[in-house]
Write a protein that holds these residues in place. Structure first.
Motif, short mmCIF file in Angstrom:
data_model
loop_
_atom_site.label_atom_id
_atom_site.label_comp_id
_atom_site.label_asym_id
_atom_site.label_seq_id
_atom_site.Cartn_x
_atom_site.Cartn_y
_atom_site.Cartn_z
N ASN A 1 -47.66 -9.84 8.04
CA ASN A 1 -46.37 -10.25 7.46
C ASN A 1 -46.35 -10.14 5.94
O ASN A 1 -45.90 -11.06 5.25
N THR A 2 -46.83 -9.02 5.42
CA THR A 2 -46.80 -8.78 3.99
C THR A 2 -45.82 -7.66 3.67
O THR A 2 -45.50 -6.83 4.52
N TYR A 3 -45.37 -7.64 2.43
CA TYR A 3 -44.52 -6.56 1.95
C TYR A 3 -45.00 -6.13 0.57
O TYR A 3 -45.63 -6.90 -0.15
N ALA A 4 -44.70 -4.88 0.23
CA ALA A 4 -45.00 -4.36 -1.10
C ALA A 4 -43.86 -3.43 -1.49
O ALA A 4 -43.49 -2.53 -0.74
N ILE A 5 -43.30 -3.67 -2.67
CA ILE A 5 -42.18 -2.88 -3.17
C ILE A 5 -42.69 -1.96 -4.25
O ILE A 5 -43.42 -2.37 -5.15
N SER A 6 -42.29 -0.70 -4.16
CA SER A 6 -42.63 0.28 -5.18
C SER A 6 -41.35 0.61 -5.94
O SER A 6 -40.44 1.23 -5.39
N ALA A 7 -41.27 0.15 -7.19
CA ALA A 7 -40.10 0.39 -8.03
C ALA A 7 -40.50 0.18 -9.48
O ALA A 7 -41.40 -0.62 -9.77
N ASN A 8 -39.84 0.89 -10.39
CA ASN A 8 -40.10 0.69 -11.81
C ASN A 8 -39.55 -0.64 -12.29
O ASN A 8 -40.07 -1.25 -13.21
N SER A 9 -38.46 -1.06 -11.68
CA SER A 9 -37.79 -2.29 -12.08
C SER A 9 -37.09 -2.88 -10.86
O SER A 9 -36.69 -2.17 -9.96
N LEU A 10 -36.94 -4.20 -10.85
CA LEU A 10 -36.21 -4.86 -9.77
C LEU A 10 -34.76 -5.14 -10.15
O LEU A 10 -34.04 -5.81 -9.42
N ASP A 11 -34.31 -4.58 -11.28
CA ASP A 11 -32.92 -4.76 -11.71
C ASP A 11 -31.98 -4.18 -10.66
O ASP A 11 -32.15 -3.05 -10.20
N ASN B 1 -34.92 5.10 -10.79
CA ASN B 1 -35.75 4.00 -10.30
C ASN B 1 -35.80 4.05 -8.76
O ASN B 1 -35.19 3.22 -8.09
N PRO B 2 -36.50 5.05 -8.21
CA PRO B 2 -36.59 5.11 -6.74
C PRO B 2 -37.29 3.87 -6.20
O PRO B 2 -38.25 3.38 -6.78
N VAL B 3 -36.77 3.36 -5.09
CA VAL B 3 -37.27 2.11 -4.52
C VAL B 3 -37.78 2.38 -3.11
O VAL B 3 -37.09 2.98 -2.29
N SER B 4 -39.00 1.93 -2.86
CA SER B 4 -39.60 1.98 -1.52
C SER B 4 -40.15 0.60 -1.21
O SER B 4 -40.59 -0.12 -2.10
N SER C 1 -39.86 -10.25 -6.49
CA SER C 1 -41.26 -9.91 -6.71
C SER C 1 -41.59 -8.59 -6.02
O SER C 1 -40.96 -8.21 -5.03
N LEU C 2 -42.62 -7.92 -6.53
CA LEU C 2 -43.02 -6.64 -5.95
C LEU C 2 -43.88 -6.77 -4.70
O LEU C 2 -44.02 -5.80 -3.96
#
Length: 158
Positions: free
Chosen positions: A77-87, A66-69, A93-94
């Motif tokens: 002031n926005t963010y975006a997370i790239s991940a298969n899961s937030l576990d 589950n690589p996280v970026s 939130s993504l």
């Protein structure tokens, strides 16, 4: 006369030893815009604080599948997370917006999701535009006592 001459020389010597006024080193950096860019999760550690002798363990291998970026855009002031899961991550939130608790000396970063949930992560370091690493910290509490600290180290990827 000798005393007067000695005092005059002493006064002249003291006035000659004054430091020069400080000069500007350069433009001050901003931690608000320093977070801008893409960051990849590089290492995750947990510090067990339940024992008198704290112990730190690394569990980065948990995120191999589950690589996280995370991308921060300081213009809006926005963010975006790239991940298969937030576990296992301190985020709820993504994507959404972010804010600092104190723009000059931030200790916490607030991630506000598009549905209104807010996640708070501690800033392990103040991030300048030249810094290659960013550290998030999450403290776990139970019965008003800290029992663990999670340390998430991100590496700048742009």
């Amino acid at each position: 006369m000798k005393k007067l001459l000695s005092l005059g020389l002493l006064a002249l010597a003291i006035s000659a030893c004054r430091p020069e006024p400080f000069k500007e080193i350069g433009a001050p950096y901003s931690v608000i815009t320093g977070i801008n860019g893409n960051w990849d999760l590089e290492m995750v550690e947990v510090e067990d604080r339940s024992f008198p002798q704290w112990e730190t363990l690394e569990f980065t291998d948990f995120f191999l599948d589950n690589p996280v970026s995370i991308n921060f855009n300081s213009n809006d002031n926005t963010y975006a997370i790239s991940a298969n899961s937030l576990d296992g991550l301190p985020f709820s939130s993504l994507n959404g917006t972010y804010a600092f608790d104190d723009p000059e000396y931030p200790e916490n970063l607030y991630l506000i999701s598009t549905d209104g949930d807010t996640s708070t992560v501690g800033m392990g370091n103040m991030v300048r535009a030249i810094d290659p690493n960013m550290i998030f910290e999450e403290l776990k509490n139970k019965c008003d006592a800290e029992y663990a600290r999670y340390i998430y180290t991100f590496k700048r990827s742009n």
